[in-house]
Scaffold this active site. Structure first.
Site, PDB file in Angstrom:
ATOM      1  N   HIS A 110      -1.537  -5.176   7.466  1.00  0.00           N
ATOM      2  CA  HIS A 110      -2.884  -5.715   6.606  1.00  0.00           C
ATOM      3  C   HIS A 110      -3.898  -6.263   7.413  1.00  0.00           C
ATOM      4  CE1 HIS A 110      -0.718  -5.135   2.868  1.00  0.00           C
ATOM      5  NE2 HIS A 110       0.118  -5.915   3.253  1.00  0.00           N
ATOM      6  N   ASP A 132       5.449   1.186   3.987  1.00  0.00           N
ATOM      7  CA  ASP A 132       5.464  -0.106   3.150  1.00  0.00           C
ATOM      8  C   ASP A 132       5.104  -0.085   1.594  1.00  0.00           C
ATOM      9  OD1 ASP A 132       5.658  -3.383   4.257  1.00  0.00           O
ATOM     10  OD2 ASP A 132       4.344  -2.920   2.661  1.00  0.00           O
ATOM     11  N   HIS A 147       3.185  -1.906   0.345  1.00  0.00           N
ATOM     12  CA  HIS A 147       1.920  -2.206   0.325  1.00  0.00           C
ATOM     13  C   HIS A 147       0.927  -1.236   1.040  1.00  0.00           C
ATOM     14  CE1 HIS A 147       4.253  -6.125  -0.430  1.00  0.00           C
ATOM     15  NE2 HIS A 147       3.452  -6.398  -1.319  1.00  0.00           N
ATOM     16  N   ASP A 207      10.246  -2.962   1.471  1.00  0.00           N
ATOM     17  CA  ASP A 207       9.977  -3.602   0.222  1.00  0.00           C
ATOM     18  C   ASP A 207       9.568  -2.856  -0.838  1.00  0.00           C
ATOM     19  OD1 ASP A 207       7.568  -2.892   1.628  1.00  0.00           O
ATOM     20  OD2 ASP A 207       6.573  -4.786   1.544  1.00  0.00           O
TER      21      ASP A 207
HETATM   22  N1  Q9C Z   1       1.815 -10.746  -6.104  1.00  0.00           N
HETATM   23  C1  Q9C Z   1       3.764  -7.116   3.838  1.00  0.00           C
HETATM   24  O1  Q9C Z   1       4.407  -6.532   3.148  1.00  0.00           O
HETATM   25  N2  Q9C Z   1       1.400 -11.713  -1.316  1.00  0.00           N
HETATM   26  N3  Q9C Z   1       2.791  -8.045   3.349  1.00  0.00           N
HETATM   27  C2  Q9C Z   1       1.545 -10.879  -2.443  1.00  0.00           C
HETATM   28  C3  Q9C Z   1       1.630 -10.371  -4.754  1.00  0.00           C
HETATM   29  C4  Q9C Z   1       1.052 -11.014  -0.151  1.00  0.00           C
HETATM   30  C5  Q9C Z   1       2.988  -8.458   2.066  1.00  0.00           C
HETATM   31  C6  Q9C Z   1       1.377 -11.346  -3.893  1.00  0.00           C
HETATM   32  C7  Q9C Z   1       1.971  -9.617   0.380  1.00  0.00           C
HETATM   33  C8  Q9C Z   1       1.955  -9.321   1.586  1.00  0.00           C
HETATM   34  C9  Q9C Z   1       3.248  -6.777   5.360  1.00  0.00           C
HETATM   35 ZN    ZN Z   2       4.618  -4.796   2.310  1.00  0.00          ZN
END
Ligand code: Q9C
Ligand code: ZN
Length: 357
Positions: free
Chosen positions: A170, A211, A213, A300
């Protein structure tokens, strides 16, 4: 499979993040890596190797100089400001979470002199506390990914894994968020390209992001470049974090046109559907004919992940690794997300085993 890991990640142990409108305990914890490490120690064909120091100037080919200066200095400056305002909190306890963000459509962006404003200038969310050890931990994670690239480039191994945190995908050229500060996969790709160019004018690297995301940082960094192909399978940004990037119409720009492949999927996607998108990503990578592959791996996508929305099951990850191995490319795996402490170790282990066959 060569595995690189370092203990420096322990220095970044955040307590709280903003989630659904309140402060909650952090999901991105040191225990994640400890659990995976314990599992891989018991997994056949995992060879742990010490992380060697390397010159880190390649980081400046990916990240903005002022942004790096910010990451390196903001914590003590923020603490000094707190102290000046009569808040004597022990710096070890201080976590930086911004509250005001850069406005869109400015004609000229100005970095504020206030540390509170400065953090918001560089941040994309309120879920990524900067602790006293965040930068050191992120730098160690980058170094792990670079070591993995060197091992594969020097043909000491066909596959290498950098087991590290905080994650990276990210983080963009000059912004952080989603628990990420430095984009390890992007820096590793640049390092690999630099090595390849010592021997040849042709150098192409593909990054596959699995991932849950979307890897917004990686997409942004390479969006206009023809030498890095980015393919990502992820929760559709219309309903999933990071919300603003990861749409299928984002295909790259200029020299990078056609070099970005987003495969967004609906909530509840199981392996059978995921697999079809993954095959499309692999076709895109195959057509690009890269010299090496970097995988941004997140656990995830698992049905038990507490902040995500797909329905993959533990056994599916061996199949995922196996499918990716059909590309037959020298491969570096970089650890990204995955927050279900119960399944994290076995998921990573199955994936890596599937990858080496
Ligand atoms: N409702 C990685 O997996 N918060 N980052 C999300 C969703 C941030 C995840 C809230 C999630 C970041 C690397
Ligand atoms: Zn993620």
């Amino acid at each position: 499979m060569w595995v690189f890991t370092s203990e420096v990640h322990q220095d970044h142990a955040p307590r709280t993040e903003f989630f659904r409108g309140t402060l909650v305990p952090c999901f991105e914890l040191p225990l994640r890596i400890d659990l995976i490490k314990a599992h891989l120690n018991l997994t056949e064909s995992m060879d742990f190797h010490a992380v060697e120091p390397l010159a880190l100037d390649v980081i400046s080919q990916i990240h903005d100089g002022r942004y790096l200066e910010f990451l390196q200095t903001i914590h003590p400056r923020w603490c000094k400001q707190l102290e000046a305002e009569g808040d004597p909190t022990d710096p070890k306890e201080v976590e930086i979470l911004p509250h005001t963000f850069l406005t869109r459509h400015l004609d000229r962006e100005v970095v504020p002199t206030s540390v509170y404003g400065e953090a918001g200038y560089y941040a994309m969310d309120t879920a990524s506390p900067i602790t006293v050890g965040a930068f050191a931990a992120a730098r160690a994670a980058t170094l792990g990914a670079m070591n993995a690239v060197e091992a594969v480039y020097q043909e000491k191994t066909r596959n290498a894994f950098s087991l590290s945190r905080p994650p990276g995908h990210h983080a963009a050229h000059d912004s952080y968020g989603g628990y990420c500060f430095l984009n390890h996969a992007a820096i590793a790709a640049q390092h690999w390209l630099n090595l390849l160019r010592q021997r040849s004018t042709e150098a192409r690297i593909a990054i596959l992001d699995v991932d849950f995301h979307h890897g917004n940082g990686t997409q942004q960094i390479f969006y206009q470049r023809p030498d890095v192909y980015f393919a990502s399978v992820h929760g559709d940004p219309r309903w999933a974090y990071p919300y603003f990037l990861g749409h299928d119409h984002q295909t790259g720009r200029g020299e990078g046109e056609g070099m970005n492949l987003n495969l967004p999927l609906p909530a509840g996607t199981p392996w059978n559907d995921y697999r079809e998108s993954l095959k499309k990503a692999l076709q895109g990578i195959h057509r690009f004919a890269p010299h090496g592959l970097i995988i941004s791996f997140g656990a995830d996508t698992h049905e038990e992940d507490p902040i995500s929305g797909f329905r993959l099951q533990t056994d599916d990850y061996a199949a995922m690794g196996n499918l990716i191995a059909s590309l037959r490319l020298p491969t570096v795996v970089v650890m990204e997300g995955g927050y279900s402490l119960g399944i994290l170790g076995s998921v990573v282990s199955r994936f890596l085993q599937g990858l080496v066959g």
